[in-house]
Design a protein around this motif. Structure first.
Motif, short mmCIF file in Angstrom:
data_model
loop_
_atom_site.label_atom_id
_atom_site.label_comp_id
_atom_site.label_asym_id
_atom_site.label_seq_id
_atom_site.Cartn_x
_atom_site.Cartn_y
_atom_site.Cartn_z
N GLY A 230 0.82 -1.21 0.00
CA GLY A 230 0.00 0.00 0.00
C GLY A 230 0.86 1.26 0.00
N ASP A 231 0.19 2.40 -0.15
CA ASP A 231 0.89 3.67 -0.31
C ASP A 231 1.73 4.06 0.91
OD1 ASP A 231 -0.24 3.91 -2.80
OD2 ASP A 231 -1.71 5.43 -2.24
N MET A 232 1.28 3.69 2.11
CA MET A 232 2.06 4.08 3.29
C MET A 232 3.42 3.38 3.31
SD MET A 232 -0.69 4.21 6.39
CE MET A 232 -2.21 5.16 6.31
N LEU A 233 3.44 2.10 2.92
CA LEU A 233 4.73 1.39 2.89
C LEU A 233 5.56 1.85 1.69
CD1 LEU A 233 6.55 -0.63 4.26
CD2 LEU A 233 5.44 -2.46 2.96
N GLN A 234 4.91 2.21 0.60
CA GLN A 234 5.64 2.79 -0.53
C GLN A 234 6.37 4.05 -0.09
OE1 GLN A 234 4.32 3.39 -4.93
NE2 GLN A 234 3.55 5.21 -3.88
N ARG A 235 5.69 4.88 0.68
CA ARG A 235 6.28 6.14 1.15
C ARG A 235 7.42 5.86 2.12
NH1 ARG A 235 6.13 10.93 4.18
NH2 ARG A 235 5.29 12.74 3.09
N LEU A 236 7.18 4.97 3.07
CA LEU A 236 8.19 4.66 4.09
C LEU A 236 9.43 4.03 3.45
CD1 LEU A 236 8.32 4.74 7.31
CD2 LEU A 236 7.92 2.28 7.18
N SER A 237 9.22 3.21 2.40
CA SER A 237 10.34 2.53 1.74
C SER A 237 10.92 3.36 0.59
CB SER A 237 9.89 1.16 1.21
OG SER A 237 9.03 1.30 0.09
N ASN A 238 10.48 4.62 0.48
CA ASN A 238 11.00 5.50 -0.57
C ASN A 238 10.83 4.87 -1.95
OD1 ASN A 238 12.19 8.09 -1.01
ND2 ASN A 238 14.14 7.11 -1.50
N ASN A 286 18.30 6.19 -5.78
CA ASN A 286 16.91 6.36 -5.32
C ASN A 286 16.90 7.44 -4.24
OD1 ASN A 286 14.13 5.85 -5.04
ND2 ASN A 286 14.47 4.35 -3.42
N PRO A 287 17.10 8.71 -4.65
CA PRO A 287 17.17 9.78 -3.64
C PRO A 287 15.84 9.95 -2.91
CG PRO A 287 17.16 10.67 -5.88
CD PRO A 287 17.28 9.19 -6.01
N ARG A 288 15.92 10.59 -1.76
CA ARG A 288 14.74 10.79 -0.91
C ARG A 288 13.64 11.50 -1.70
NH1 ARG A 288 14.24 11.61 4.96
NH2 ARG A 288 12.34 12.78 5.34
N ARG A 289 12.42 10.92 -1.67
CA ARG A 289 11.32 11.44 -2.49
C ARG A 289 10.36 12.34 -1.74
NH1 ARG A 289 10.19 7.61 -7.07
NH2 ARG A 289 11.88 6.10 -7.08
N TYR A 290 10.47 12.40 -0.40
CA TYR A 290 9.49 13.17 0.39
C TYR A 290 10.24 14.07 1.38
CZ TYR A 290 6.28 9.67 -1.44
OH TYR A 290 5.55 8.86 -2.27
N ASP A 291 9.85 15.33 1.42
CA ASP A 291 10.49 16.28 2.32
C ASP A 291 9.65 16.57 3.56
OD1 ASP A 291 12.60 16.57 0.56
OD2 ASP A 291 11.52 18.09 -0.61
N THR A 292 8.34 16.37 3.46
CA THR A 292 7.47 16.71 4.58
C THR A 292 7.13 15.45 5.36
OG1 THR A 292 5.57 16.48 3.11
CG2 THR A 292 6.43 18.69 3.43
#
Length: 310
Positions: A230-238, A286-292
């Motif tokens: 799901g999207d939350m793990l996608q975000r956490l795993s960059n 795979n640089p960091r995709r989220y700043d907030t």
């Protein structure tokens, strides 16, 4: 055409490194994998489907007693054509029920995780519904151990982040399609919001996953359970673990005229988990995709508004 693989989770105990590598490769490519050998008793799955079908067969006015208006469908019953896939103009052709985690009412999460409701008309609904909830919760924990190892984290990395997760068991009823040329697929193309989703025993074909621009049908054999990111793990795993678009289409055969039942379990992190990309998943390639920063509960509310549940 490549297919989503089926892997036997018992190999985690017998050939761990190979299993973790194969599982990780499946999720990196498809965001989906089928898991067999999980040991959830057939009678628990069949008994759960039986009580859920008996509930959905009740008269609409009876079911609506369990529709908790204004709750975003967090518990109890949600009627047809409420949920709408993000950016879709058509509502999904389904009704569903939500079972959530039973927590002490003095828990710090009690305000965001309400108590369950149970339909008195189906007396063994709670026994089977919560039994299946707990079995899938435990299986999800086992899958997450392998996913943690694959990205270089400790085996138990996720356990204190999901032990009071706001996870949901969602029995769904898709009614028979009785008219031709209707626009809706049964459930529009979407990604899941949560950490991982475990789908036990869809009763008819129709589930498809988007892979390299093509829709791949997913069919399971034997005891296999479909598990996707799901999207939350996608975000956490960059985005090491991609959350992949999937949909439920109307079968192009007589099964379109039959009802379809499925029971996904949405495994969520605890409401206060911060979904910042993990250092182990940030690389030059795979640089960091989220700043907030955002907590899983804030993220959930944002997404529920998008799909018109709140």
């Amino acid at each position: 055409m490549k297919n989503v693989p089926t892997l036997d989770i018992r190999r985690y105990d017998t050939e761990r490194d190979a299993f973790v590598a194969e599982l990780g490769a499946a999720y990196r490519e498809f965001g989906f994998c089928c898991i067999s050998g999980h040991g959830i008793p057939r009678e628990l799955i069949d008994g759960s489907y039986d009580v859920f079908q008996r509930f959905f067969a009740l008269p609409t006015e009876t079911k609506m007693k369990y529709h908790l208006a204004g709750s975003g469908g967090a518990r109890g019953y949600t009627p047809f054509k409420v949920e709408t896939a993000k950016d879709s103009q058509y509502a999904d052709l389904k009704e569903f029920w939500h079972v959530g985690r039973e927590i002490p009412r003095d828990s710090k999460f009690a305000d965001v995780m309400p108590p369950n409701v149970w339909p008195s008309e189906v007396p063994d609904f709670r026994q089977y519904g919560y039994g299946l909830y707990e079995a899938l919760d435990q299986l999800g924990t086992r899958v997450l151990r392998a996913l943690a190892l694959h990205i270089g984290e400790a085996e138990n990395f996720f356990e204190d982040k999901t032990d009071v997760g706001n996870s949901i068991l969602r029995p769904i009823h898709y009614p028979p399609i009785t008219q031709d040329n209707i626009p809706n697929v049964r459930a529009g193309a979407h990604e899941d919001i949560n950490f991982i989703t475990l789908l036990v025993g869809a009763s008819a074909e129709g589930l498809e996953v988007l892979s390299h621009g093509e829709w791949l049908p997913i069919t399971t054999e034997g005891d296999a359970i479909v598990v996707n990111i799901g999207d939350m793990l996608q975000r956490l795993s960059n985005h090491v673990y991609p959350s992949t678009s999937h949909r439920v289409v109307n079968p192009q055969n007589e099964n379109a005229r039959k009802p379809r039942y499925s029971v996904p379990f949405f495994l969520h992190p605890n409401p206060d988990v911060v979904l910042d990309p993990l250092d182990s998943c940030i690389t030059p390639d795979n640089p960091r995709r989220y700043d907030t920063s955002i907590t899983s509960h804030e993220y959930l509310l944002q997404r529920l508004r998008e799909i018109k549940l709140i």
